[in-house]
Design a protein around this motif. Structure first.
Motif, mmCIF file in Angstrom:
data_model
loop_
_atom_site.group_PDB
_atom_site.id
_atom_site.type_symbol
_atom_site.label_atom_id
_atom_site.label_comp_id
_atom_site.label_asym_id
_atom_site.label_seq_id
_atom_site.Cartn_x
_atom_site.Cartn_y
_atom_site.Cartn_z
ATOM 1 N N ARG A 119 9.635 46.426 13.277
ATOM 2 C CA ARG A 119 9.946 47.772 12.780
ATOM 3 C C ARG A 119 11.393 47.873 12.322
ATOM 4 N NH1 ARG A 119 7.983 51.267 17.492
ATOM 5 N NH2 ARG A 119 5.797 50.762 17.509
ATOM 6 N N THR A 120 12.291 47.347 13.132
ATOM 7 C CA THR A 120 13.713 47.390 12.794
ATOM 8 C C THR A 120 13.985 46.592 11.529
ATOM 9 O OG1 THR A 120 14.278 47.626 15.131
ATOM 10 C CG2 THR A 120 16.040 46.935 13.646
ATOM 11 N N SER A 121 13.377 45.419 11.428
ATOM 12 C CA SER A 121 13.563 44.586 10.234
ATOM 13 C C SER A 121 13.091 45.317 8.986
ATOM 14 C CB SER A 121 12.791 43.272 10.375
ATOM 15 O OG SER A 121 13.239 42.540 11.478
ATOM 16 N N LEU A 122 11.895 45.899 9.047
ATOM 17 C CA LEU A 122 11.373 46.630 7.891
ATOM 18 C C LEU A 122 12.238 47.846 7.561
ATOM 19 C CD1 LEU A 122 7.528 46.434 8.525
ATOM 20 C CD2 LEU A 122 8.828 45.293 6.726
ATOM 21 N N ALA A 123 12.746 48.521 8.575
ATOM 22 C CA ALA A 123 13.620 49.672 8.337
ATOM 23 C C ALA A 123 14.909 49.224 7.641
ATOM 24 C CB ALA A 123 13.943 50.372 9.652
ATOM 25 N N LEU A 124 15.480 48.116 8.075
ATOM 26 C CA LEU A 124 16.694 47.605 7.434
ATOM 27 C C LEU A 124 16.412 47.213 5.987
ATOM 28 C CD1 LEU A 124 18.201 45.433 10.299
ATOM 29 C CD2 LEU A 124 19.152 47.533 9.355
ATOM 30 N N PHE A 125 15.300 46.552 5.756
ATOM 31 C CA PHE A 125 14.941 46.195 4.385
ATOM 32 C C PHE A 125 14.744 47.433 3.533
ATOM 33 C CE2 PHE A 125 13.087 41.946 5.865
ATOM 34 C CZ PHE A 125 14.211 41.252 5.438
ATOM 35 N N ASN A 126 14.097 48.434 4.094
ATOM 36 C CA ASN A 126 13.849 49.667 3.356
ATOM 37 C C ASN A 126 15.153 50.382 3.021
ATOM 38 O OD1 ASN A 126 12.180 51.561 2.143
ATOM 39 N ND2 ASN A 126 12.087 52.810 3.980
ATOM 40 N N ILE A 127 16.047 50.446 3.970
ATOM 41 C CA ILE A 127 17.334 51.130 3.764
ATOM 42 C C ILE A 127 18.162 50.435 2.689
ATOM 43 C CG2 ILE A 127 19.587 51.606 4.834
ATOM 44 C CD1 ILE A 127 17.998 52.087 7.474
ATOM 45 N N PHE A 128 18.201 49.104 2.736
ATOM 46 C CA PHE A 128 19.070 48.347 1.839
ATOM 47 C C PHE A 128 18.321 47.725 0.656
ATOM 48 C CE2 PHE A 128 21.336 48.323 5.921
ATOM 49 C CZ PHE A 128 22.502 48.952 5.498
ATOM 50 N N GLU A 129 17.123 48.175 0.391
ATOM 51 C CA GLU A 129 16.307 47.579 -0.678
ATOM 52 C C GLU A 129 17.009 47.653 -2.035
ATOM 53 O OE1 GLU A 129 11.744 47.662 -2.328
ATOM 54 O OE2 GLU A 129 12.479 49.355 -1.183
ATOM 55 N N LYS A 130 17.634 48.752 -2.321
ATOM 56 C CA LYS A 130 18.304 48.909 -3.621
ATOM 57 C C LYS A 130 19.454 47.941 -3.759
ATOM 58 C CE LYS A 130 17.061 53.685 -4.017
ATOM 59 N NZ LYS A 130 17.458 55.058 -4.012
#
Length: 112
Positions: free
Chosen positions: A101-112
């Protein structure tokens, strides 16, 4: 916590809470967990997945290499201490799924 309690807490984390075989020689367990994470990225963040694929075609190392330390270290080396402790609290309460969950959240936050 004193040294002995800290040691036994670490033993419980490594032997009971973390995914099995995570700390094997050659990071085989961590590599397996990263493959699961990347399959989640492929499904939930397709634009980021495509970016990962493009990086590999340009000769850059695959993301597996950069992510293998996230699991054994529980983000202690990439997040501020306040955030790391929140992740750890969640990890102790809910288990290893918090890592994904944390990994996906970090990817989502910094995707741009």
């Amino acid at each position: 916590m004193d040294e002995e309690k800290a040691f036994w807490t670490l033993v419980v984390v490594v032997e009971e809470l973390m995914p099995q075989k995570l700390y094997l020689q050659g990071l085989q367990g961590a590599t397996m967990e990263v493959k699961v994470l990347l399959s989640l990225v492929k499904r939930r963040l397709p634009n980021l997945w495509q970016h990962f694929r493009n990086c590999e075609s340009l000769g850059m190392p695959p993301p597996d290499l950069a992510l293998t330390h996230w699991f054994p270290l529980l983000f202690a080396d990439i997040l501020p201490i306040e955030s790391t402790l929140r992740v750890w609290d969640s990890f102790f309460y809910e288990g290893p799924k918090v890592i994904f969950r944390t990994s996906l959240a970090l990817f989502n936050i910094f995707e741009k």
